[in-house]
Structures are given as structure tokens and as C-alpha cells.
Design a protein around this motif. Structure first.
Motif, PDB file in Angstrom:
ATOM      1  N   ALA A   1      -4.696 -31.725   3.221  1.00  0.00           N
ATOM      2  CA  ALA A   1      -4.445 -30.646   4.176  1.00  0.00           C
ATOM      3  C   ALA A   1      -3.166 -30.857   4.963  1.00  0.00           C
ATOM      4  N   ARG A   2      -2.790 -32.108   5.209  1.00  0.00           N
ATOM      5  CA  ARG A   2      -1.596 -32.396   6.012  1.00  0.00           C
ATOM      6  C   ARG A   2      -0.297 -32.044   5.289  1.00  0.00           C
ATOM      7  N   GLY A   3      -0.383 -31.831   3.991  1.00  0.00           N
ATOM      8  CA  GLY A   3       0.829 -31.509   3.236  1.00  0.00           C
ATOM      9  C   GLY A   3       1.037 -30.019   3.021  1.00  0.00           C
ATOM     10  N   LEU A   4       0.245 -29.181   3.705  1.00  0.00           N
ATOM     11  CA  LEU A   4       0.324 -27.734   3.503  1.00  0.00           C
ATOM     12  C   LEU A   4       1.028 -27.051   4.671  1.00  0.00           C
ATOM     13  N   SER A   5       1.858 -26.082   4.333  1.00  0.00           N
ATOM     14  CA  SER A   5       2.589 -25.324   5.350  1.00  0.00           C
ATOM     15  C   SER A   5       2.391 -23.835   5.108  1.00  0.00           C
ATOM     16  N   PHE A   6       2.788 -23.039   6.081  1.00  0.00           N
ATOM     17  CA  PHE A   6       2.514 -21.608   6.054  1.00  0.00           C
ATOM     18  C   PHE A   6       3.825 -20.831   5.999  1.00  0.00           C
ATOM     19  N   PHE A   7       3.872 -19.818   5.119  1.00  0.00           N
ATOM     20  CA  PHE A   7       5.117 -19.089   4.901  1.00  0.00           C
ATOM     21  C   PHE A   7       4.884 -17.579   4.892  1.00  0.00           C
ATOM     22  N   LEU A   8       5.920 -16.876   5.203  1.00  0.00           N
ATOM     23  CA  LEU A   8       5.940 -15.423   5.076  1.00  0.00           C
ATOM     24  C   LEU A   8       6.800 -15.078   3.867  1.00  0.00           C
ATOM     25  N   VAL A   9       6.219 -14.394   2.893  1.00  0.00           N
ATOM     26  CA  VAL A   9       6.901 -14.037   1.647  1.00  0.00           C
ATOM     27  C   VAL A   9       6.830 -12.524   1.459  1.00  0.00           C
ATOM     28  N   HIS A  10       7.941 -11.908   1.083  1.00  0.00           N
ATOM     29  CA  HIS A  10       7.979 -10.457   0.874  1.00  0.00           C
ATOM     30  C   HIS A  10       7.454 -10.129  -0.522  1.00  0.00           C
ATOM     31  N   SER A  11       6.663  -9.060  -0.626  1.00  0.00           N
ATOM     32  CA  SER A  11       6.057  -8.718  -1.916  1.00  0.00           C
ATOM     33  C   SER A  11       7.094  -8.376  -2.988  1.00  0.00           C
ATOM     34  N   LYS A  12       8.290  -7.970  -2.604  1.00  0.00           N
ATOM     35  CA  LYS A  12       9.333  -7.661  -3.598  1.00  0.00           C
ATOM     36  C   LYS A  12       9.785  -8.910  -4.332  1.00  0.00           C
TER      37      LYS A  12
ATOM     38  N   PHE B   1       0.851  -1.189   0.000  1.00  0.00           N
ATOM     39  CA  PHE B   1       0.000   0.000   0.000  1.00  0.00           C
ATOM     40  C   PHE B   1       0.884   1.235   0.000  1.00  0.00           C
ATOM     41  N   GLY B   2       0.798   2.007  -1.069  1.00  0.00           N
ATOM     42  CA  GLY B   2       1.653   3.184  -1.182  1.00  0.00           C
ATOM     43  C   GLY B   2       3.119   2.777  -1.183  1.00  0.00           C
ATOM     44  N   ASP B   3       3.896   3.363  -0.273  1.00  0.00           N
ATOM     45  CA  ASP B   3       5.323   3.032  -0.173  1.00  0.00           C
ATOM     46  C   ASP B   3       5.582   1.806   0.690  1.00  0.00           C
ATOM     47  N   ALA B   4       4.562   1.268   1.305  1.00  0.00           N
ATOM     48  CA  ALA B   4       4.743   0.121   2.210  1.00  0.00           C
ATOM     49  C   ALA B   4       4.568  -1.187   1.446  1.00  0.00           C
ATOM     50  N   PRO B   5       5.604  -2.007   1.350  1.00  0.00           N
ATOM     51  CA  PRO B   5       5.451  -3.323   0.721  1.00  0.00           C
ATOM     52  C   PRO B   5       4.652  -4.245   1.640  1.00  0.00           C
ATOM     53  N   SER B   6       4.283  -5.407   1.141  1.00  0.00           N
ATOM     54  CA  SER B   6       3.522  -6.366   1.942  1.00  0.00           C
ATOM     55  C   SER B   6       4.370  -7.560   2.338  1.00  0.00           C
ATOM     56  N   ILE B   7       4.037  -8.100   3.499  1.00  0.00           N
ATOM     57  CA  ILE B   7       4.480  -9.455   3.812  1.00  0.00           C
ATOM     58  C   ILE B   7       3.267 -10.340   3.540  1.00  0.00           C
ATOM     59  N   ILE B   8       3.460 -11.329   2.690  1.00  0.00           N
ATOM     60  CA  ILE B   8       2.349 -12.145   2.204  1.00  0.00           C
ATOM     61  C   ILE B   8       2.358 -13.479   2.944  1.00  0.00           C
ATOM     62  N   LEU B   9       1.331 -13.714   3.748  1.00  0.00           N
ATOM     63  CA  LEU B   9       1.200 -14.961   4.496  1.00  0.00           C
ATOM     64  C   LEU B   9       0.632 -16.001   3.540  1.00  0.00           C
ATOM     65  N   THR B  10       1.467 -16.958   3.172  1.00  0.00           N
ATOM     66  CA  THR B  10       1.212 -17.817   2.011  1.00  0.00           C
ATOM     67  C   THR B  10       1.070 -19.282   2.403  1.00  0.00           C
ATOM     68  N   LEU B  11       0.011 -19.896   1.911  1.00  0.00           N
ATOM     69  CA  LEU B  11      -0.211 -21.324   2.111  1.00  0.00           C
ATOM     70  C   LEU B  11       0.345 -22.070   0.902  1.00  0.00           C
ATOM     71  N   ALA B  12       1.269 -23.007   1.146  1.00  0.00           N
ATOM     72  CA  ALA B  12       1.915 -23.734   0.043  1.00  0.00           C
ATOM     73  C   ALA B  12       2.118 -25.192   0.432  1.00  0.00           C
ATOM     74  N   ARG B  13       2.239 -26.019  -0.612  1.00  0.00           N
ATOM     75  CA  ARG B  13       2.349 -27.458  -0.388  1.00  0.00           C
ATOM     76  C   ARG B  13       3.809 -27.867  -0.188  1.00  0.00           C
ATOM     77  N   THR B  14       4.063 -28.481   0.975  1.00  0.00           N
ATOM     78  CA  THR B  14       5.399 -29.032   1.235  1.00  0.00           C
ATOM     79  C   THR B  14       5.384 -30.554   1.158  1.00  0.00           C
TER      80      THR B  14
END
Length: 585
Positions: free
Chosen positions: A246-257, A226-239
């Protein structure tokens, strides 16, 4: 839009603040013996400066925060909402541009110290209980739904606070509190909307220990920042494997850059809320919590809070629609009198008012339930307690279960009824309401998404039905809650009769052994639960309300219970009729 302080001009909201909310119980759980105040006295930590030392100070802090937020919502945000909606967003080469007026008013909110309303004071936030957060969100959403979502995303730190490592918390949460980072939730994929267990976005851990994520996510609000502030994207991905569910999914923090925003949706409403399609190509991600618990634990916890936020958003838009419809009806003259005095319009306004009152009751009761367990968990973690130790507490377990029921119940009911209230407001405006000359057209467009995103009404029904049926058994926790609450006031014969109707609806449903038929009739049970739940909350509120408002609240309650009796009778007829005529393949 009406220009006023959106906290102070709302008599029903003020009644909740002054008389209906059990503040001591909220403060006991949030402040835990005013520990932060005691720590500030010893250490002088700057982030604890405004920690209250007693009940009166806490309540006064909440009030001043809501008055300040209500002022900006009603006198600033509401006055630029139409302009923002018309200007909309600009997308080019992966970048999203926002209206200057939107950026400016957000900066004003930040300067007023109101931005980090959902972040704990230990990390630079305001330190507000859930009830106060919902009240503030309602006020802001009444001003503009898009901006309310933006502020919600900039407060999207709960998952990191609850499940991140200390290093992760101190790296990201204070930056969100300062407005230097936005937040986003990346769950949905182009081919997998609500079907989260089958998501295909893949996370692979490299030899360097870094997780890298590849895939595409759709309908991701503020993935662009938003504006000059980038996002940290809380992302659900398969590991795990593609068949591990559902048991194969994990949670990650990804930078919008590290991702590419491929496009933004052209939507019916919420024109200043960026809904992004995001491409991940070996984007580095930081694992949150334990591998394999991304959906069953972390995403579900995050979505529960998000659903409460959407309920508050819909509450605010419905409030705006009601007040705008009422104002128009009191000014518009037809047949020699204002249309507010025409019986058909008067009837609509009365229904809108009692529905808004009921919606507010269920929203704040759900928020109260969250307050009764969440802070015990958060402060327990700060003290080094394990999750297992915290969850041994019987009171904790009780309110966690109730909150897990009340959250989807309130999300379903408020968002559905907000659509009805906006519909009626537009109808009251007549042909003028169908034009963009009046704000009611925008409210009508904006509210339509609320019973879709963060889980449709149909998914909320699935989330509610088990808790209602099991909760209404002889030793069920929901029955225990209802009986306990009704013992606290003299319930009317009409409410007692409605309770018997509700018991019968649940009992008749529980007898069904056909899964397809149970699925077909689940909504009728959930709707019946919501109608009785609200009827009980409204009647409970009459005796607690301000003396000068009791007669009016009693009248609203009696009419609402009458409506509810009709709904439950119809639902019982449907259930009994369908049981006689089983579903065929």
C-alpha cells in the motif's frame, strides 16, 4: 413506475426533513457562521449568490432543491427508466453511446440547476450538506439507479477539492459543476479486485517531470465520460516497487482522452451505467497529494464517500420496490379481496416498511456524522489551516471516527436489506413480477450490485469490526455516542434489554483469542451492532416525529426491536457455540 414527486409523496422522508434531522447542527457545521453569505454581501461573488444568511433560508433552500429533484425523479426519470434499461448502451471502437432519453433528462436536471449537488458553491456547485445530498440521491435512485450513478460520477470532485492543489481545483472542479466533465474512479484491476495493496498499474515520472501511467483497470464506471463530457479518471497506480504494498501506491488524475476503453461489461442490471475496462499506455497523469499515500489516504477517503452514495442508491431502489409492491398488493384482487389484506402478504409489506424506515435512519445518521466534521476540514483548508491544526479539534476527531464506523455499517446494512425488500416486492407480484412487464424485475436486477461494488458486505464487515469492538469498551467512542443519544429520550425496557444483549455479544466476541474464529464470527457482531443501532435510532425518532405519525412510528419501532432481539439472540448462540467448538485448520 409510480409517477409522482418522489420527495413530497414519501411521508417517512418528509418526516426526516421536517422533524427528525437536527438542521441547526448541520447548518452550523456547513455554513460556519454563514461565512459565505457575509462574503457575498461584501464581494458580490456570483457563485455565492444563493448562500443562506440564516437557518430558515438554508432549510428552505434545501427543501426547494429536494422538491425540484423529487419532481424530476418521479415524473421524468421514473417514466423513462424502463425504456433506458431496454435500449441500454452501445459500444464501438472505444466509444460508448447512451440512450437519447438519458441524455435529455440529464440536460433537464442541468437546466434546473440541480446537477452539481455534491460540489461546493465556491466552485460552482449547489453547496449541499451530506444529509441533503443523501436525500436527493435517494429520490433520484428511486427513479433509476443507472442515472443516479451518472449524476454521482458527474459530482465526483470531492477528492480533488480536498486533496488537489489550488491550480488543480480551479482547473477541473468548476468544469464538473458545469457538466463539462464527468468523473471516474480507477482502482480495480483484472486480477486485483478488493486486493488494492497489490495493484500493478505503474506510474513512472519522466525527465520532463510528467508522470506516465501504464496498466489496465476493470469495472471502471463512466471511464468513457458521459455524452459530450469526457471524464477525469482518478487513478490508483504504483510509484514504488512491486513489493512495497500500500505504501507504494499514489493517486493521479488522468483525462479520458489519454486512455482507451477496451470494452464495457454486459451486466445483469444497471444497463445504462457503463462499466469499462480501460487500458493505460503511457497516459499522462497529474499527481494528487503526496506520493505514496494514494491508497491509505486519498483512495480510502474517496471510497468512504462513494460507499455512502451507494447506500443512498440502494435506499432509493428499496423505496421504489416497497412502493411498487404496496401499489400492486392494493390493486391485485384474489379470493375476493386485495392481496394486501391477505395475512401473509400483509406481513411482508409490514416488514418491508419497517426495514425501509430503519435503513433511512441509519443512512441519514451516517450522513449527519459526515457533516459534523467534513466541512470543518474543507473550510479550514480554504483558510490556510494545516491538516494537523484541523485535526486537533476534539469534536472533529469524534465525528470523524464515528463517520468511519457509520459509513461501512450503513453501506452493509442498507444494501443487504435493499436486496431483501426487492426480493419481497417481486414475490408480492407473483409470476408477473418475474416478467419484464413490471418494473420490479428491473429493480430486483439493479439492486443486486449494491452489496458488491464499492466494497462487498464482507469488506464492510472488516471495516466495521474494529470500530465496534474498540468503540464498545468502557471508554470507547461508540459506547459514549450510544449512551449520550439514549440519555436524550426515555428508552423502553425492550431497548434497554437489547442494549444488554448487544454488550454481551461484543464481550463474548472480545474474549476470543483465535484469529480465524474472530474472522468467522465478525459478521455476527456487525449485524448485531446494526440491529441495535437502528433500533435506537428508530426509538429516538418516535418522540421527535410529527404528532400524527408518532403512533405509527412507535408501532414500527416495537416490531423492529422484537425482530432485532431475535437476531441478537441467534448471534449470541452462534458465538457461544463456536467458542465451545474451536475452528480447526
Amino acid at each position: 413506475m409510480i409517477s409522482n414527486n418522489y420527495f413530497n409523496d414519501n411521508d417517512d422522508l418528509i418526516d426526516h426533513f421536517d422533524s427528525l434531522t437536527p438542521w441547526n447542527a448541520v447548518i452550523d457545521q456547513y455554513e460556519q457562521g454563514f461565512e459565505d453569505f457575509a462574503e457575498f454581501q461584501k464581494s458580490g461573488k456570483e457563485e455565492l449568490t444563493f448562500a443562506p444568511g440564516n437557518y430558515e433560508d438554508a432549510i428552505e433552500f434545501y427543501r426547494s432543491t429536494l422538491e425540484a429533484g423529487g419532481d424530476i425523479a418521479g415524473n421524468d426519470i421514473s417514466q423513462i427508466a424502463k425504456q433506458m434499461d431496454e435500449e441500454g448502451l452501445k459500444y464501438k471502437d472505444g466509444q460508448v453511446g447512451f440512450p437519447k432519453s438519458m441524455l435529455d433528462v440529464t440536460e433537464k436536471i442541468k437546466s434546473a440547476g440541480l446537477l452539481p449537488y455534491g460540489i461546493h458553491r465556491h466552485y460552482g456547485g449547489l453547496g449541499l450538506p451530506s444529509v441533503v445530498q443523501s436525500m436527493l440521491s435517494e429520490c433520484v435512485s428511486r427513479g433509476d439507479g443507472s442515472l443516479a450513478i451518472t449524476l454521482g460520477c458527474m459530482n465526483l470532485a470531492e477528492t480533488v477539492e480536498r486533496f488537489g492543489t489550488e491550480e488543480m481545483i480551479h482547473e477541473f472542479v468548476p468544469k464538473m459543476a458545469a457538466g463539462e466533465l464527468c468523473g471516474a474512479m480507477a482502482l480495480t484491476e483484472p486480477n486485483y479486485g478488493s486486493d488494492l495493496p497489490n495493484l500493478q498499474t505503474k506510474a513512472v515520472k519522466g525527465e520532463d517531470g510528467v508522470w506516465r501511467i501504464t496498466g489496465t483497470k476493470r469495472f471502471i464506471t463512466h471511464a468513457c465520460g458521459f455524452g459530450d463530457a469526457p471524464s477525469i479518471i482518478l487513478t490508483l497506480a504504483r510509484t514504488g516497487s512491486t513489493t512495497s504494498g500500500a505504501r507504494g501506491l499514489s493517486f493521479f488524475l488522468v483525462h479520458s482522452k489519454d486512455v482507451f476503453v477496451a470494452s464495457i461489461e454486459k451486466k445483469m442490471g444497471l444497463h445504462c451505467s457503463p462499466t469499462c475496462e480501460v487500458v493505460f499506455e503511457n497516459a499522462p497523469g497529474i499527481l494528487i497529494g503526496e506520493e505514496g499515500k494514494g491508497l491509505v489516504k486519498y483512495s480510502m477517503a474517496m471510497m468512504n464517500q462513494a460507499r455512502l452514495n451507494i447506500a443512498a442508491q440502494a435506499m432509493g431502489i428499496a423505496t421504489a420496490a416497497y412502493f411498487e409492491g404496496k401499489k400492486y398488493a392494493e390493486e391485485r384482487v384474489q379470493f375476493g379481496k386485495t392481496i394486501s389484506n391477505i395475512t401473509a402478504v400483509k406481513k411482508m409489506l409490514e416488514r418491508m416498511e419497517r426495514e425501509v424506515a430503519a435503513m433511512r435512519c441509519i443512512l441519514y445518521e451516517a450522513s449527519f456524522a459526515v457533516d459534523q466534521y467534513r466541512w470543518k476540514e474543507e473550510r479550514g483548508k480554504m483558510k490556510g489551516l494545516t491538516e494537523k491544526d484541523i485535526k486537533k479539534d476534539e469534536t472533529f476527531k469524534k465525528w470523524e471516527k464515528l463517520a468511519s464506523l457509520f459509513t461501512p455499517l450503513s453501506k452493509y446494512y442498507i444494501t443487504e436489506m435493499a436486496n431483501v425488500v426487492a426480493y419481497d416486492a417481486l414475490q408480492i407480484h407473483g409470476g408477473s413480477g418475474y416478467t419484464e412487464d413490471y418494473d420490479v424485475a428491473r429493480l430486483y436486477r439493479d439492486v443486486r450490485i449494491t452489496n458488491i461494488y464499492e466494497g462487498t458486505t464482507q469488506l464492510q464487515t472488516v471495516a466495521c469490526i474494529g470500530g465496534i469492538v474498540s468503540g464498545m469498551t468502557e471508554t470507547g467512542i461508540y459506547r459514549e455516542y450510544l449512551k449520550s443519544e439514549m440519555a436524550g429520550f426515555v428508552s423502553s425496557s425492550e431497548l434497554n434489554d437489547l442494549f444488554k444483549q448487544f454488550e454481551t455479544v461484543v464481550a463474548e466476541f472480545a474474549e476470543i483469542d483465535s484469529t480465524p474464529l474472530r474472522e468467522e464470527l465478525a459478521f455476527e457482531v456487525v449485524e448485531s451492532a446494526a440491529r441495535f443501532h437502528n433500533s435506537m435510532l428508530l426509538e429516538r425518532s418516535v418522540g421527535r416525529s410529527k404528532v400524527e405519525r408518532r403512533a405509527h412510528r412507535k408501532s414500527l419501532t416495537e416490531s423492529y426491536i422484537l425482530d432485532s432481539a431475535a437476531v441478537l439472540a441467534a448471534n449470541l448462540t452462534k458465538i457461544r457455540g463456536k467458542k465451545k467448538t474451536p475452528v480447526t485448520a
